[in-house]
Design an enzyme around this catalytic site. Structure first.
Site, short mmCIF file in Angstrom:
data_model
loop_
_atom_site.label_atom_id
_atom_site.label_comp_id
_atom_site.label_asym_id
_atom_site.label_seq_id
_atom_site.Cartn_x
_atom_site.Cartn_y
_atom_site.Cartn_z
N GLN A 163 46.01 18.77 -11.55
CA GLN A 163 47.13 18.76 -10.28
C GLN A 163 46.75 17.63 -9.29
O GLN A 163 45.63 17.74 -8.77
CB GLN A 163 47.16 19.89 -9.40
CG GLN A 163 47.28 21.24 -10.27
CD GLN A 163 48.76 21.23 -11.05
OE1 GLN A 163 49.77 20.90 -10.25
NE2 GLN A 163 48.89 21.38 -12.25
N ASP A 174 38.13 20.35 -14.04
CA ASP A 174 37.68 18.83 -13.74
C ASP A 174 38.30 18.38 -12.43
O ASP A 174 39.18 18.68 -11.95
CB ASP A 174 37.69 17.99 -14.88
CG ASP A 174 39.32 18.22 -15.62
OD1 ASP A 174 40.19 18.53 -14.50
OD2 ASP A 174 39.67 18.24 -16.93
N ASP A 225 45.66 29.00 -20.86
CA ASP A 225 44.56 28.51 -19.84
C ASP A 225 45.04 28.05 -18.64
O ASP A 225 44.54 28.07 -17.47
CB ASP A 225 43.88 27.55 -20.60
CG ASP A 225 42.81 28.23 -21.78
OD1 ASP A 225 43.05 29.56 -21.79
OD2 ASP A 225 42.25 27.61 -22.41
N GLY A 226 46.20 27.44 -18.51
CA GLY A 226 47.04 26.85 -17.38
C GLY A 226 47.18 27.84 -16.41
O GLY A 226 47.02 27.77 -15.09
#
Lengths: 289, 289, 289, 289
Positions: B245, B145, B70-71
């Site tokens: 990040q 998010d 997913d990253g």
């Protein structure tokens, strides 16, 4: 703006009768035709006031003012929703989520409303059909929530939940709350659910004391078809409540079908209505440690 | 259906390279033109494969397959969203929320996708603008998010939150998570938030360790304008992260404006995709005590 | 009862200086020898007042009165605990958990305390040793809590927790709060922990935003040996805070050993002290929806 | 070590009978005198086995082995606790919290236990007296929990809670769980409570769906006197359950007095017993997202 206004009040409360009398005087002075619910009409000081039951009121009035608390509003609204009449709530104590006028300020705020200066908000209800052995056993509408709950505190109920035909989970718990945004500040909140803004088109499912660590409230689209199937091994003593009123006893195999009701509630607010302010005031929302 | 397919892989992972090689063989056999991201292209066994950076891939391809977790998907998607290209994710380990194919089954599932037998899902991103002294300091997009967080674990940040210009709350806490439905199964879940079905047009605000007992996650409409204002008395060392990040250091008085990005992500699933099954598999959703 | 009383005040707060002056007048009238902390002594209106640092005060006084908030109390207490002197707290605003006298009522309450009419409560601290490569790197005492936390908000830390040598869990999260009963109404509460009655001999471990649904705070005996081992794959930027003060940067492999400190804090309350009343007043404990 | 061992099994379960038969063969080969509960004795393959009811078994045996699940253990233990006999639990399925032997390994582990190689753990029970109009109406012991709960799912109960005579809170909710450390992994966990290590001398109070945002579980010393007073305005249909068995209907004004039972349970474990391992296995404790 409004020519025919209905008044519905909580029963047997002196302050409500007093407020109804003031409202009648105020509305008649504004040349509005007034009708009062039968339980309160004959107790009023005002003479010769017309009385009508809720369905008649719903058909004849262009606005119904409900005087009491959120509970009084809930009960009246479940009938009045059928007639698509606008509703306005006056709270006897502190402000409520549905009843945001209070007696001290109501005349000033009604001046604005009668002058057409108001906002209108649509609130949806959940329409529920209980199916037993292929037959519709009962139907009910809820503005806040539908709750399936064990009737015996010492026995978990077991049920499967489906959204649009897809299995969400098979769960053993004390029960499940299916709540509208309106109901998200009521029992669903006590059960650990999130707050849903009333303008949101969504439904939240909140498990009650689930027998698992890995459960969470889940929020789905307002147009979802929700189905709860009471498991065949589940104890027979489960119950269904709609807006906090027990509706019927559930049996193993019963299917509870829930979807948004087609007719919405038309809720009127005076100008300056602020949902988040009510949240902070009612829930002490974010009060510091 | 798809003539030009791009391949993007997690870097420096032997299994990913192996899967990319298999995909190229498979796709070329199906007469599809294939392009690979520059970091992986020169490491492949396959000779003479075309390479292109993400923006070029986004413009030229009608489908991009992302291989990793997913990253990896999150990082590629934040660039590719600008080009409105369809995306498909292959997960190296267990299934992911965004990457629902796995190498053992991918050829069967790609047969279906190439034959036009797939479902398409729209996922929205949050577009964030950070304003300092009236100027836009920085802009960023997030699929999961946006998080405002204290940088010093021993100092609470203080901020006000507004929805559509209305004050929601003034809070002191470790921070605030503003999450899409896609992100509701990521950090927002760790913070105690509800699960939002990916089809829901809503945003959830989840406080992180709020300095109050009376706080809850709040779910608002996807079209809401969210504003977070870092309080003037708040310690200077606050930070903003987008999809995990860190983006920039926040200062007292900074205003973080968040709304839904106009361009959506077009996520492709093979037939039989079942969100709730993924939920049960990934989160052990409702596993019994 | 008390012949030598020390006074410690929050720095640079006019109301604190005013209260200190009143206390000196009051205590000298009661023939008590008074010593004031060096930061406040020279700012007082009272002339010729003795001044001493905290260790000296701890050795010479039989009671130290701390004027400020719970934060001021925490900082003074961490030094004074070594000398086993009794402590009494005066809060400048609303009542605190540790500082339960307030200026308007303090003289009446001190009359009682000086007459020997008081209750004494023992509060324990956590003694923490950080081990790196077999060596004790640092030691620290905390009255509220020890917190291991990620320093980079976008990277989870990974750590193992042991109780009396038994593995409790291997967890990835933002961090872990190890709290005394005293600290259970501070940061541990914001992290979702239970309230521990101050008379309870127990320690609570509260995970911060754990990357799992199946985690809960765990309460263990006060005599437990707690060990947190920062995982070898964990990002290097983790930090340790003691009572909200950052103590040091943690590295992969660091071992944090925590156990109850042998010396306890001796906290004095005037008669009628009621912990649950403070809880209701401070936390709005059980305020109705 | 043990000369007279009693066997108690879950009723009407073929696997339990099979295990009982194996245990008898095993124990008789080790020259231990064996007694079986009356419900299972006549169903066994083994001929001429002595049978005795639980009180007799409690008086005559120096160890009772309970075969079934945690539920079977709970029911047998509530009688056997009076006789201070040691108890050992064998679980039919996966390991339980109280029944930590399983049939495949039981002979090896019993070899150790019979050789004196075991650990003994003390678990306390809650003794509850219900007072109505000044008279003790009923008394009951619970190893897991005492629950006061509304009987009508649509009506909150109202009650006051006192610890050692001090008011903790006045609450409206669905009910209150008062749990031992043993019960903290049962219903109290479903209600949102923390885990209490079984060695902890503490009691936890967990509210069920409280009608407030500012409530939390509270952990108090094991020697606390807990009193719950059903409010005079509370609906009459409240119920009390002890270890998941409904005990009696509560009425407004009823006082529920709870304190630690003087006699403890003596629970035996084979060497290598690891509470946290059971926690991880049973609760999937800290399974990664």
């Amino acid at each position: 703006m409004f020519k025919h206004i209905g008044l519905v009040g909580k029963h047997r409360v002196p302050e409500v009768l007093e407020t109804l009398d003031k409202l009648i005087t105020y509305l008649q002075a504004h040349r509005v035709s007034v009708t009062v619910d039968p339980d309160n009409a004959h107790l009023l000081s005002t003479a010769d006031i017309k009385s009508a039951d809720l369905p008649t009121m719903g058909r004849k009035c262009d606005l119904v003012i409900i005087v009491g608390g959120d509970g009084t509003f809930l009960r009246a609204a479940s009938t009045l929703v059928e007639y698509e009449v606008r509703l306005l709530g006056i709270h006897m104590g502190r402000v409520g989520f549905l009843t945001d006028l209070t007696p001290p300020r109501m005349c000033v705020q009604l001046d604005q409303v009668l002058a057409g200066d108001f906002t209108q908000e649509e609130r949806f209800l959940l329409h529920t059909t209980i199916m037993r052995e292929g037959e519709a056993l009962s139907e009910v509408d809820a503005l806040n929530d539908i709750v399936a709950h064990n009737a015996n505190i010492a026995r978990l109920i077991e049920f499967e939940t489906y959204i649009n035909g897809q299995l969400v989970s098979c769960q053993r718990s004390d029960g499940l709350i299916v709540s509208t945004p309106t109901g998200s500040t009521a029992y669903a909140l006590a059960g650990g659910g999130p707050i849903l803004h009333p303008g949101l088109d969504a439904i939240v499912l909140v498990p009650i004391c689930p027998n698992t660590l890995s459960s969470r409230p889940i929020v789905v689209d307002g147009d979802s078809e929700i189905e709860i199937v009471i498991g065949p091994r589940s104890p027979t003593r489960a119950q269904l409540a709609s807006d906090g009123q027990i509706t019927l006893n559930l049996e193993p195999g019963d299917r509870i079908l829930i979807h948004k009701k087609r007719k919405h509630l038309h809720l009127i607010h005076p100008p300056g209505h602020d949902y988040f302010a009510t949240l902070r005031q009612k829930l002490d929302w974010n009060r510091e440690l």
